[in-house]
Structures are given as structure tokens and as C-alpha cells.
Design a protein around this motif. Structure first.
Motif, PDB file in Angstrom:
ATOM      1  N   ASP A   1       0.862  -1.187   0.000  1.00 34.30           N
ATOM      2  CA  ASP A   1       0.000   0.000   0.000  1.00 34.30           C
ATOM      3  C   ASP A   1       0.897   1.235   0.000  1.00 34.30           C
ATOM      4  O   ASP A   1       1.372   1.670   1.053  1.00 34.30           O
ATOM      5  CB  ASP A   1      -0.941   0.018   1.213  1.00 34.30           C
ATOM      6  CG  ASP A   1      -1.911   1.211   1.133  1.00 34.30           C
ATOM      7  OD1 ASP A   1      -1.771   2.009   0.179  1.00 34.30           O
ATOM      8  OD2 ASP A   1      -2.790   1.332   2.005  1.00 34.30           O
TER       9      ASP A   1
ATOM     10  N   ARG B   1       4.828   4.707   4.727  1.00 32.90           N
ATOM     11  CA  ARG B   1       4.436   3.480   4.026  1.00 32.90           C
ATOM     12  C   ARG B   1       5.605   2.938   3.182  1.00 32.90           C
ATOM     13  O   ARG B   1       5.842   1.740   3.136  1.00 32.90           O
ATOM     14  CB  ARG B   1       3.212   3.740   3.153  1.00 32.90           C
ATOM     15  CG  ARG B   1       1.957   3.871   3.997  1.00 32.90           C
ATOM     16  CD  ARG B   1       0.675   4.011   3.210  1.00 32.90           C
ATOM     17  NE  ARG B   1      -0.452   3.975   4.140  1.00 32.90           N
ATOM     18  CZ  ARG B   1      -1.684   4.278   3.836  1.00 32.90           C
ATOM     19  NH1 ARG B   1      -1.997   4.647   2.621  1.00 32.90           N
ATOM     20  NH2 ARG B   1      -2.632   4.211   4.751  1.00 32.90           N
TER      21      ARG B   1
ATOM     22  N   HIS C   1      -1.590   0.653  -5.408  1.00 29.60           N
ATOM     23  CA  HIS C   1      -2.560   1.577  -6.012  1.00 29.60           C
ATOM     24  C   HIS C   1      -2.242   3.005  -5.573  1.00 29.60           C
ATOM     25  O   HIS C   1      -1.476   3.209  -4.605  1.00 29.60           O
ATOM     26  CB  HIS C   1      -3.986   1.215  -5.605  1.00 29.60           C
ATOM     27  CG  HIS C   1      -4.294   1.538  -4.166  1.00 29.60           C
ATOM     28  ND1 HIS C   1      -3.995   0.672  -3.133  1.00 29.60           N
ATOM     29  CD2 HIS C   1      -4.838   2.637  -3.584  1.00 29.60           C
ATOM     30  CE1 HIS C   1      -4.352   1.227  -1.992  1.00 29.60           C
ATOM     31  NE2 HIS C   1      -4.862   2.424  -2.220  1.00 29.60           N
TER      32      HIS C   1
ATOM     33  N   ARG D   1      -7.995   7.287  -6.523  1.00 27.95           N
ATOM     34  CA  ARG D   1      -9.128   6.623  -7.162  1.00 27.95           C
ATOM     35  C   ARG D   1      -9.428   7.334  -8.472  1.00 27.95           C
ATOM     36  O   ARG D   1      -9.288   8.564  -8.535  1.00 27.95           O
ATOM     37  CB  ARG D   1     -10.377   6.707  -6.271  1.00 27.95           C
ATOM     38  CG  ARG D   1     -10.317   5.712  -5.155  1.00 27.95           C
ATOM     39  CD  ARG D   1     -11.559   5.692  -4.302  1.00 27.95           C
ATOM     40  NE  ARG D   1     -11.358   4.640  -3.304  1.00 27.95           N
ATOM     41  CZ  ARG D   1     -12.080   3.533  -3.224  1.00 27.95           C
ATOM     42  NH1 ARG D   1     -13.095   3.344  -4.028  1.00 27.95           N
ATOM     43  NH2 ARG D   1     -11.813   2.624  -2.309  1.00 27.95           N
TER      44      ARG D   1
ATOM     45  N   ARG E   1      -5.377   0.365  -9.910  1.00 23.13           N
ATOM     46  CA  ARG E   1      -6.715   0.938 -10.134  1.00 23.13           C
ATOM     47  C   ARG E   1      -6.878   1.483 -11.552  1.00 23.13           C
ATOM     48  O   ARG E   1      -7.946   1.992 -11.901  1.00 23.13           O
ATOM     49  CB  ARG E   1      -7.016   2.004  -9.071  1.00 23.13           C
ATOM     50  CG  ARG E   1      -7.170   1.369  -7.699  1.00 23.13           C
ATOM     51  CD  ARG E   1      -7.520   2.326  -6.599  1.00 23.13           C
ATOM     52  NE  ARG E   1      -7.682   1.607  -5.335  1.00 23.13           N
ATOM     53  CZ  ARG E   1      -7.960   2.178  -4.182  1.00 23.13           C
ATOM     54  NH1 ARG E   1      -8.106   3.489  -4.110  1.00 23.13           N
ATOM     55  NH2 ARG E   1      -8.089   1.449  -3.093  1.00 23.13           N
TER      56      ARG E   1
ATOM     57  N   SER F   1      -3.047  -1.917   5.355  1.00 24.51           N
ATOM     58  CA  SER F   1      -3.860  -0.697   5.412  1.00 24.51           C
ATOM     59  C   SER F   1      -4.922  -0.626   4.320  1.00 24.51           C
ATOM     60  O   SER F   1      -5.772   0.262   4.336  1.00 24.51           O
ATOM     61  CB  SER F   1      -2.957   0.541   5.370  1.00 24.51           C
ATOM     62  OG  SER F   1      -2.000   0.420   4.344  1.00 24.51           O
TER      63      SER F   1
ATOM     64  N   HIS G   1      -9.198  -3.812   4.084  1.00 28.57           N
ATOM     65  CA  HIS G   1     -10.651  -3.753   4.242  1.00 28.57           C
ATOM     66  C   HIS G   1     -11.352  -3.662   2.889  1.00 28.57           C
ATOM     67  O   HIS G   1     -12.580  -3.590   2.837  1.00 28.57           O
ATOM     68  CB  HIS G   1     -11.059  -2.585   5.141  1.00 28.57           C
ATOM     69  CG  HIS G   1     -10.443  -1.258   4.784  1.00 28.57           C
ATOM     70  ND1 HIS G   1      -9.096  -1.075   4.599  1.00 28.57           N
ATOM     71  CD2 HIS G   1     -11.006  -0.041   4.599  1.00 28.57           C
ATOM     72  CE1 HIS G   1      -8.843   0.188   4.313  1.00 28.57           C
ATOM     73  NE2 HIS G   1      -9.997   0.839   4.303  1.00 28.57           N
TER      74      HIS G   1
ATOM     75  N   HIS H   1     -10.879  -5.710  -3.304  1.00 27.84           N
ATOM     76  CA  HIS H   1     -10.363  -5.417  -4.636  1.00 27.84           C
ATOM     77  C   HIS H   1      -9.559  -6.607  -5.150  1.00 27.84           C
ATOM     78  O   HIS H   1      -9.000  -7.383  -4.357  1.00 27.84           O
ATOM     79  CB  HIS H   1      -9.512  -4.143  -4.612  1.00 27.84           C
ATOM     80  CG  HIS H   1     -10.295  -2.920  -4.222  1.00 27.84           C
ATOM     81  ND1 HIS H   1      -9.728  -1.769  -3.758  1.00 27.84           N
ATOM     82  CD2 HIS H   1     -11.640  -2.698  -4.237  1.00 27.84           C
ATOM     83  CE1 HIS H   1     -10.671  -0.877  -3.505  1.00 27.84           C
ATOM     84  NE2 HIS H   1     -11.843  -1.416  -3.773  1.00 27.84           N
TER      85      HIS H   1
ATOM     86  N   ALA I   1      -1.955   2.457   9.076  1.00 25.90           N
ATOM     87  CA  ALA I   1      -3.317   2.238   8.574  1.00 25.90           C
ATOM     88  C   ALA I   1      -4.316   3.224   9.171  1.00 25.90           C
ATOM     89  O   ALA I   1      -4.169   3.637  10.321  1.00 25.90           O
ATOM     90  CB  ALA I   1      -3.753   0.814   8.894  1.00 25.90           C
ATOM     91  N   GLY I   2      -5.319   3.598   8.372  1.00 29.99           N
ATOM     92  CA  GLY I   2      -6.405   4.457   8.860  1.00 29.99           C
ATOM     93  C   GLY I   2      -7.672   3.627   9.016  1.00 29.99           C
ATOM     94  O   GLY I   2      -8.004   3.158  10.100  1.00 29.99           O
ATOM     95  N   GLY I   3      -8.377   3.431   7.881  1.00 30.12           N
ATOM     96  CA  GLY I   3      -9.639   2.689   7.907  1.00 30.12           C
ATOM     97  C   GLY I   3      -9.483   1.272   8.446  1.00 30.12           C
ATOM     98  O   GLY I   3     -10.339   0.774   9.178  1.00 30.12           O
TER      99      GLY I   3
HETATM  100  O1  X15 Z   1      -4.857   4.904   2.265  1.00 25.63           O
HETATM  101  C1  X15 Z   1      -5.669   4.000   2.472  1.00 25.63           C
HETATM  102  O2  X15 Z   1      -6.586   4.020   3.464  1.00 25.63           O
HETATM  103  P1  X15 Z   1      -6.603   5.069   4.721  1.00 25.63           P
HETATM  104  O3  X15 Z   1      -6.810   6.437   4.128  1.00 25.63           O
HETATM  105  O4  X15 Z   1      -7.781   4.586   5.522  1.00 25.63           O
HETATM  106  O5  X15 Z   1      -5.305   4.908   5.451  1.00 25.63           O
HETATM  107  C2  X15 Z   1      -5.684   2.732   1.673  1.00 25.63           C
HETATM  108  O6  X15 Z   1      -4.707   2.801   0.679  1.00 25.63           O
HETATM  109  C3  X15 Z   1      -7.064   2.463   1.073  1.00 25.63           C
HETATM  110  O7  X15 Z   1      -7.344   3.419   0.084  1.00 25.63           O
HETATM  111  P2  X15 Z   1      -8.868   3.719  -0.321  1.00 25.63           P
HETATM  112  O8  X15 Z   1      -9.551   4.288   0.907  1.00 25.63           O
HETATM  113  O9  X15 Z   1      -8.806   4.694  -1.494  1.00 25.63           O
HETATM  114  O10 X15 Z   1      -9.494   2.407  -0.724  1.00 25.63           O
END
Ligand code: X15
Ligand code: ADP
Length: 408
Positions: A21, A36, A59, A62, A116, A152, A155, A158, A381-383
Motif C-alpha cells: 500500500d 508506508r 494503487h 481513485r 486501479r 492498510s 478492508h 479489490h 493504517a487508517g480505515g
Molecule cells: O490509504 C488507504 O486508506 P486510509 O486512508 O484509511 O489509510 C488505503 O490505501 C485504502 O485506500 P482507499 O480508501 O482509497 O481504498
């Protein structure tokens, strides 16, 4: 412990597809170096040093957004961190990509174009459907194994994250391993003493969901940021409102009001709220005010105050584990960094198990000269971190686990 295989289990001399990532902030069209790259470089370096032929997938942004770019610049940054050449081809799975994969020598590293940019990648579908795509089928037939290091992005359903483990022997990279272990610790580890969670940032909806889900795992929550102000608002204080054009508070209040009130009602004893807040005075300097003295909704607050930091230090010192999600103030502005930095310094001073998550918040560690070594783990990681905290499964981890079962 996770039930996936790791790169320790990878057969010698593999031609291996490695999902990273490298999604990064883009400025004037160029990716900006960040943690990262540094973290994934460790996995790549180890694979290359062992003599594997390394094909990286990643990737960026988007389609339709400004941050949707080629990975050419990412290859150069990655090469700096790995300390080896990283070849780049502007192709995902066409002849140019396949020829470059076939031509790789032992220990060589290649990065393919932004996944992507390939139509098969993005639509969220089941792993079985993703495994059937031309993208996955074609690349899989040119490699021996798949490694997922992109915790990260785990979730996301893809193709490059969930398709390959169904058709190739699949392993976790070092980032996947360490992130998984630290981020799920709140749910999986037993701690002898109190577990504390520091909650702040702007994404109040996310963190309030985490507080609700972690109800019985966390002994106390120390609040700041937007979420902290919304809890103060629920407690009847005239803060946590949009003033002066901000759009952070009222909408999130409407969306979460009932949940905030019920969490406050049920866990009030465990929830520590700011006793003072900071704002810019008429000269633009930092000023502080006790929450008990605020009687009008006229000011926007940008940090917790110094008394709050002093209040939060003892519970941090007594904790056996601390998880941080979100900054306590607008730390990017030095005037309003004291809350976030003060709390991070207090955590760094303890020897408790500590995890700092969230892309923005963890930047404060570097910005203010703290050392990552003083924390057990600083997540990239965020999400995915949010989902790990709430115990929600990560599809890309689940397919790695299923692949390990098949390997047995
Ligand atoms: O940066 C990311 O997620 P994050 O902003 O939650 O840390 C991941 O690469 C996921 O990317 P996406 O939220 O465009 O699917
Ligand atoms: N009171 C506040 N008002 C506005 N922004 C805030 C406030 N407190 C913290 N922030 C902002 O929160 C951001 C981090 O929050 P968020 O993006 O939710 O967390 P992360 O990306 O670390 O998960 C920081 O960039 C900080 O400027």
C-alpha cells in the motif's frame, strides 16, 4: 496469533507478486515520501536479499480524483528506501508487464502500474469473483506465489487484495504481520492493568463507533479533538458547534447524538473530558479557557488546554496498554500542538504497550521530534485500524487465512 503463513514459509527462489500500500499524498502530481514506503521497503529488501524475483503491485488514489496518478514516482521513492533498483513498467497485466515479469533475475524488483488503472480491480466483489478476473488469472500464471503486505488496504474487496490468494499460495509480508498483531491487540491480548484509549481527531463518527464497540475492553477513554467537543456538548457545555464557517461539528452531532448520549450515560465514569480548551486570541496567540467558564457558542476551539493534559497524565502513567486514535488538537499548527504532543510524550515516557494509529495523528510523532521507538507500534493504517479496533473482519486477511488452511 493470526492463522496466515508468512514470508518465512515462502519456497526458495520464488517469483512472487507482492501487494503493497503506497497510497500517498500527491503534491503537484508527485507522490510524497512517507512511512508506508519505509515500512514496505523492509519486506521488499528481505525478499530480494533471499533471492526471490519480486513483482510489486500497489494503487494510488481513485479514478476521477486528483490523487489518481501513475506509480512511476513511487518506484523511485521505493528504490531509495529498499537500497536497490526498482524497475517500473507503465502497464498492469499487458505484454509489457508480462515480459518484464518473465525477464526478472534473482533478487530483482519490479513495480507494475497503479492497479486501479485496470478495470477488474475496483468494483467490490467476492474473492471468488475477483479470482476469476482476467487481471488475476493473467498475472497469476506468470508467478509462483502471492504476498500481501498491504494491511492498510485489507478492508477493500479489490482484485489485487482478495483475488490472488484463491489461485496462488499466499503469504503475509512483514508489514501485514506486525500491523495485524498490534492493531488487534485490544481485542486479542490480555492486559494485567488498565487499558486506556485516547480518542480525538476529526472523524468523530468513526471514533464514537469504536468507543461503542470497545465498551468492555477499555477501562477509560481520554477525549479531545472534535469527538471530545461533541461529548462536552452532550454533557451540556456550549462547545462542539460549527462557528466561523467550520463544518466539523453540527452534522456529526446530528448523526451521532443518540449514540454519544447513550455512551456518556452508560460509561460516564470511564470517559474523561477536557477541563480546558485552547483557541487563538485577538492577536492570534494561543489562549486557554476553563470549560466551566465557557457560556456562549462563539469560539472555535483548536486544542485541549494544559490543565487537561495534566489531568490525562496520571491515568496514562497507570495504564498497562494505551491505544491512540485521533489528535487532541490541530497539531499541524504549533500553537495548538500541546494537547496532542503532551499526551504522546506522556505515553512515550511509560513502558506500557502502546499503539498510535491514524495517518494524520501519527505524523505528530515525527513533526515534534518524538521517537517511534518509544511506542510499541505506530500504525500506517487508517480505515483498517478502525476496523481492527472494532473487531470487524478484514476481507484480505480472511483470504490469507483461508489460503494457509489450504496449504496445510
Ligand atoms: O490509504 C488507504 O486508506 P486510509 O486512508 O484509511 O489509510 C488505503 O490505501 C485504502 O485506500 P482507499 O480508501 O482509497 O481504498
Ligand atoms: N478541535 C479540532 N478542530 C479541528 N480539527 C481538529 C481538532 N482536533 C484535532 N483536529 C484534527 O484532527 C486531525 C486528525 O484527525 P483524523 O483525520 O480523524 O485522524 P487520523 O487521520 O489520525 O485517523 C488532525 O489533522 C487535526 O488537525
Amino acid at each position: 496469533m493470526p492463522a496466515f503463513d508468512t514470508i518465512d514459509d515462502l519456497p526458495a527462489d520464488s517469483r512472487v507478486l507482492v501487494r503493497l500500500d503506497l497510497n500517498s499524498p500527491i503534491e503537484e502530481g508527485e507522490p510524497q515520501d512517507n512511512r508506508r514506503f519505509e515500512r514496505h521497503a523492509e519486506t521488499i529488501r528481505e525478499l530480494a536479499a533471499a533471492g526471490h524475483r519480486v513483482v510489486c503491485l500497489a494503487h494510488q488514489g481513485r479514478p476521477g480524483r486528483d490523487d489518481f496518478t501513475s506509480l512511476a514516482g513511487h518506484a523511485a521513492i521505493l528504490a531509495d528506501h529498499v537500497g536497490r533498483d526498482v524497475a517500473f513498467v507503465a502497464d498492469t497485466y499487458g505484454d509489457e508487464a508480462l515480459d518484464a515479469i518473465d525477464a526478472l533475475g534473482a533478487g530483482e524488483v519490479l513495480l507494475l502500474e497503479n492497479t486501479r488503472m485496470c478495470d477488474d480491480e475496483l468494483p467490490e466483489e467476492s474473492p471468488e469473483e475477483k479470482a476469476e478476473t482476467e487481471f488475476v488469472r493473467t498475472l497469476a500464471s506468470h508467478v509462483d506465489a502471492y504476498v500481501n503486505d498491504a494491511y492498510s488496504a485489507a478492508h477493500r474487496l479489490h482484485a489485487s487484495l482478495v483475488g490472488f490468494p484463491l489461485v496462488l499460495p499466499a503469504y503475509a509480508g512483514r508489514v501485514m504481520e506486525t500491523e495485524y498483531e498490534a492493531n488487534t491487540a485490544i481485542a486479542t491480548r490480555e492486559f494485567d492493568g488498565p487499558v486506556t484509549m485516547v480518542v480525538g481527531g476529526t472523524k468523530a463518527t468513526d471514533v464514537i463507533g469504536v468507543m461503542d464497540a470497545l465498551d468492555d475492553r477499555v477501562d477509560r477513554f481520554l477525549l479531545g479533538g472534535v469527538a471530545g467537543e461533541l461529548f462536552l456538548r452532550a454533557a451540556g457545555r456550549p462547545v462542539g458547534h460549527d462557528v466561523g464557517g467550520t463544518e466539523l461539528f453540527d452534522e456529526q452531532w446530528e448523526a451521532n447524538r443518540e449514540l454519544i448520549e447513550s455512551v456518556l450515560d452508560e460509561r460516564g465514569d470511564a470517559i474523561h473530558l477536557a477541563s480546558d480548551l485552547a483557541y487563538p486570541d485577538d492577536d492570534g496567540d494561543r489562549a486557554e479557557i476553563a470549560v466551566s467558564e465557557i457560556d456562549e457558542k462563539t469560539e472555535g476551539y483548536l486544542d485541549v488546554g494544559s490543565e487537561t493534559v495534566a489531568d490525562y497524565e496520571p491515568p496514562l502513567r497507570e495504564s498497562d496498554a494505551v491505544f491512540v486514535k485521533g489528535a487532541l488538537g490541530v497539531f499541524e499548527d504549533e500553537r495548538f500542538a500541546d494537547g496532542t504532543v503532551g499526551v504522546l510524550e506522556a505515553i512515550a515516557d511509560t513502558d506500557c504497550f502502546s499503539v498510535v494509529g491514524g495517518g494524520d495523528t501519527s505524523r505528530a510523532i515525527e513533526m515534534y521530534g518524538l521517537s517511534e521507538d518509544d511506542f510499541s507500534h505506530v500504525s500506517i493504517a487508517g480505515g483498517a485500524y478502525i476496523r481492527a479496533l472494532t473487531g470487524e473482519p478484514l476481507p484480505a486477511v480472511e483470504v490469507l487465512e483461508a489460503a494457509a488452511e489450504r496449504n496445510e
